[in-house]
Write a protein that holds these residues in place. Structure first.
Motif, short mmCIF file in Angstrom:
data_model
loop_
_atom_site.label_atom_id
_atom_site.label_comp_id
_atom_site.label_asym_id
_atom_site.label_seq_id
_atom_site.Cartn_x
_atom_site.Cartn_y
_atom_site.Cartn_z
N ILE B 175 15.15 -40.75 13.09
CA ILE B 175 15.21 -41.39 11.76
C ILE B 175 15.27 -42.61 11.57
O ILE B 175 14.93 -43.64 12.14
N CYS B 176 14.68 -43.12 10.08
CA CYS B 176 13.84 -43.77 9.52
C CYS B 176 14.55 -44.64 9.16
O CYS B 176 14.84 -44.67 7.87
N PHE B 258 14.60 -53.51 26.36
CA PHE B 258 15.29 -52.32 26.38
C PHE B 258 14.46 -51.07 26.40
O PHE B 258 15.20 -50.10 27.17
N PHE B 259 13.07 -51.34 26.29
CA PHE B 259 12.07 -50.39 26.70
C PHE B 259 10.72 -50.86 27.22
O PHE B 259 10.61 -51.87 27.39
N ASP B 301 19.48 -50.05 22.47
CA ASP B 301 18.37 -49.71 21.97
C ASP B 301 17.95 -48.31 21.16
O ASP B 301 17.01 -47.99 20.42
N LYS B 302 19.78 -48.57 21.01
CA LYS B 302 19.12 -47.15 19.56
C LYS B 302 18.62 -47.07 18.06
O LYS B 302 17.58 -46.96 17.55
N ARG B 305 15.01 -48.36 18.25
CA ARG B 305 14.32 -47.86 18.94
C ARG B 305 13.86 -47.40 16.95
O ARG B 305 12.40 -46.63 16.58
N ALA B 306 14.79 -46.95 16.67
CA ALA B 306 14.96 -46.67 14.63
C ALA B 306 14.39 -46.90 13.97
O ALA B 306 12.98 -47.23 13.01
N ASP B 307 14.18 -49.14 14.11
CA ASP B 307 13.39 -50.25 13.59
C ASP B 307 12.72 -49.98 14.07
O ASP B 307 11.04 -49.47 12.95
N ILE B 308 12.21 -50.00 14.99
CA ILE B 308 10.26 -49.63 15.26
C ILE B 308 9.74 -48.05 14.58
O ILE B 308 8.58 -48.15 14.32
N THR B 309 10.79 -47.16 14.82
CA THR B 309 9.69 -46.25 13.74
C THR B 309 9.59 -46.52 13.00
O THR B 309 8.32 -45.94 12.41
N THR B 310 10.72 -47.06 12.04
CA THR B 310 10.45 -47.22 10.75
C THR B 310 8.85 -48.10 10.74
O THR B 310 8.36 -46.92 9.58
#
Lengths: 234, 438
Positions: B175-176, B258-259, B301-302, B305-310
């Motif tokens: 999800i974004c 985190f990554f 990380d959760k 990760r969602a933030d960079i996916t947006t």
């Protein structure tokens, strides 16, 4: 080693005042610390100027190409009259106007304005030659161009040398606008050989004078000026 | 062996920075290391010439394509070391100084490295600065300096992972979440002429800050964030606005924590801790608690990760990709000025404790980091520590130093010994300027 009496922070030996609250440093025991190395150099470097040569080349090539192709077209295909001179003149005019923006900007703006005016006069002369009518050129073209040029030079002088600011800028602009309109109407009246009287330009003049008076009042009353600045700041 | 690349795409964060470029603004940051001896410029230049080829994504020029900008290797002479100037982080034109987007300065015992943010973030820049410093110290005859940590081996070929756009590897959330977009309090002030950047450095013992943070049951970052929020709240209260606004800080988070990635390019994302004074008056302890819980909730990380996916989804959307660059520039710039920039009242970045190899420690006094000129008239704060010295740097382009004053006074009140250094002009200069304007 000094501390700011106001903020309680330790200050650098070279500091003459606290950078946070501007309270001067007065340490009677250490008056002679003039040789302390400042944490940052004092010399500021100017921002690097970028020569926009590429854009200059582009403008010059496009203007030259347009002039040459139109000239060829006029010479080889559409031979009725010398219409290409108008296009070539326009290309030269645009190139001269863009010259300080994209090619060379070391001279003062007064010279560029003079060059623009001279080119415009030449261009109008070219059109007068083409249509073989010179009265409008002598009666309207030259005086209007010269008058506009004089007003623009004055406006540039005011913008560069006289006090600066939004209000002052407005004052110069509206004064110049009024001068320009009045001058143009006088020149037109003179050309039409009618009596010289102010018509439409009187309206512009009145509005500009009202605005100018308002601005001068604001500028001269400090409280009013500050209030205007506060309300209009952005 | 890695083949030399002909060009690089800009990474996900780097796309934004060039669009904000104006004649009087560039996203430039500065990292400095203070050694214990005077710098020798000739040796520094030699060290720089040896270091740059190891960092191919910093030895580049930025060029415009039809749809995106890109970086291409720059083989022109340079970059050259220069004596330091009083107005650091100057705007950096993409066509100036032989198209290099890095600058190296020296001043007494300080080496300063400035880079355009589109090349990489603070971690990448710090790798370059530390490698340069190690190489410089070796040229001075300190052969014992070892590679490792931020110091890379200049004789080694660059690892392909160092040049990657790590966002794309990790932007795989299902999800974004929407971007936050609420108007926050903005610091207003008298603008300085554009070539002026006011810097105030606060230098303090790390141990004292750790002790105070522990007292509030928070980490150093959380504590300093809370102090900055406290200073901004005080400033807002003093401004006497008709309506209060939330006060929020934009804080970059290093995603490498985190990554795992060795990338030297941008790999950060923003989190926005803040408080809303419209809900009532916050005591300092309450602000610390608020920041502490915000960070614990969001910085994992959760969420990241969602933030960079947006961001990645926006960039890879086919409709957005085929729009010509100049339209993208217009849209991104106005979005940034209207939403992103107003979304926070100040910036704060914490590079944390600098890990330096034992062999190099004896030669280093401290580090300094400057976030560079802010996009609007606000204050940017950057923190870095080395051994027992913690440096907090404020950079702003306004005359008033109210936020800085409230900030450091709070630290002093909490019992921390703060030393201030600044490049600000003497006050009589300002007084004269004001009188002249009258």
């Amino acid at each position: 080693m000094s501390y700011c009496v106001n903020c309680g922070v330790e200050l650098d030996d070279s500091a003459k005042a606290c950078p946070l609250c501007n309270t001067p440093v007065l340490n009677p025991n250490e008056m002679l610390k003039a040789n302390a190395i400042a944490p940052f150099p004092k010399e500021k470097a100017p921002v690097e100027e970028i020569r926009r040569t590429d854009l200059g080349w582009l403008v010059s090539t496009v203007a030259l190409a347009t002039a040459v192709t139109c000239g060829m077209l006029n010479w080889l295909v559409f031979r009725q009259n010398l219409w290409s001179l108008a296009v070539i003149g326009a290309c030269v005019l645009i190139w001269v106007i863009l010259f300080p923006l994209v090619i060379y900007h070391k001279w003062t703006p007064y010279i560029y304005l003079l060059l623009d005016g001279a080119t415009l006069l030449l261009y109008l002369y070219l059109i007068a030659r083409m249509v073989e009518k010179y009265e409008w050129y002598d009666g309207l073209g030259i005086p209007i161009v010269l008058w506009t040029l004089a007003v623009l030079e004055l406006l540039t002088f005011a913008g560069r040398r006289l006090p600066k600011g939004i209000l002052a800028g407005g004052l110069y602009f509206f004064t110049a606008l009024a001068m320009l309109c009045v001058g143009i109407e006088v020149i037109i009246d003179d050309y039409l050989e009618g009596p010289i009287s102010l018509g439409w330009s009187a309206v512009v003049l009145t509005v500009c004078v009202i605005i100018d008076i308002a601005i001068i009042t604001m500028l001269s009353r400090r409280r009013l000026r500050d209030a205007v600045r506060r309300r209009l700041h952005f | 062996m890695v083949e030399r690349k002909e060009w690089y795409k800009l990474d996900l964060s780097a796309i934004v920075y060039p669009t904000l470029q104006r004649r009087d603004f560039s996203s430039v940051y500065r990292l400095s290391v203070l050694l214990k001896e005077e710098i020798q410029p000739e040796l520094l230049q030699k060290a720089l010439d040896r270091t740059m080829p190891r960092f191919p994504t910093y030895k580049v020029a930025i060029r415009r394509g039809l749809f995106w900008r890109y970086m291409e290797p720059n083989d022109r002479p340079g970059p050259f070391v220069k004596p330091d100037i009083g107005n650091p982080c100057q705007p950096m034109s993409f066509r100036g100084q032989n198209r290099y987007l890095v600058r190296v300065y020296y001043y007494h015992n300080r080496i300063s490295f400035e880079a355009h943010h589109s090349l990489g973030d603070g971690t990448g820049g710090m790798c370059l600065l530390m490698t340069l410093t190690a190489e410089y110290l070796r040229l001075l005859g300190h052969e014992e300096i070892k590679n490792g940590g931020f110091v890379l081996d200049v004789n080694e070929k660059p690892d392909p992972e160092e040049l990657e756009d790590a966002y794309m590897r990790y932007a795989k959330s299902k999800i974004c979440p929407p971007r936050p977009g609420e108007k926050t309090y903005r610091v207003r002030g008298t603008k300085e002429p554009f070539y002026t950047l006011n810097i105030i450095d606060g230098i303090m013992p790390t141990s004292e800050v750790v002790k105070v943070s522990k007292k509030y049951q928070a980490s150093i970052t959380e504590y300093l964030n809370a102090v900055l929020l406290y200073a901004l709240l005080q400033k807002q209260a003093e401004d006497r606005h008709f309506s209060l606004r939330p006060v929020r800080i934009a804080m970059p988070v290093n995603l490498r924590r985190f990554f795992p990635s060795k990338t030297l390019r941008n790999f950060i994302t923003m989190v926005y801790p803040g408080v809303d004074p419209r809900l009532g008056e916050y005591t300092f302890e309450e602000i610390v608690t608020q920041v502490h819980h915000y960070m614990r909730y969001y910085v994992n990380d959760k969420f990241l990760r969602a933030d960079i996916t947006t961001n990645a989804r926006t960039q890879s959307h086919p409709l957005i990709r085929i729009v010509p660059l100049f339209i993208k520039d217009l849209v991104v710039r106005s979005f940034y000025a209207k939403v992103q920039d107003r979304n926070s009242s100040a910036g704060l970045t914490n590079m944390g404790a600098m890990a330096v190899d034992e062999s190099m420690k004896p030669y280093i006094e401290r580090f300094d980091i400057c976030m560079g000129q802010p996009f609007s008239s606000r204050t940017n704060c950057a923190v870095i520590s080395f051994q027992d010295t913690l440096t907090i740097n404020f950079a702003s382009s306004i005359v008033e130093a109210d936020v800085e004053r409230y900030f450091f006074r709070k630290l002093v009140k909490d019992g921390i010994h703060v030393k201030i250094e600044s490049n600000r002009e003497e006050p009589d200069y300002h007084l004269n300027k004001l009188l002249r304007e009258e």
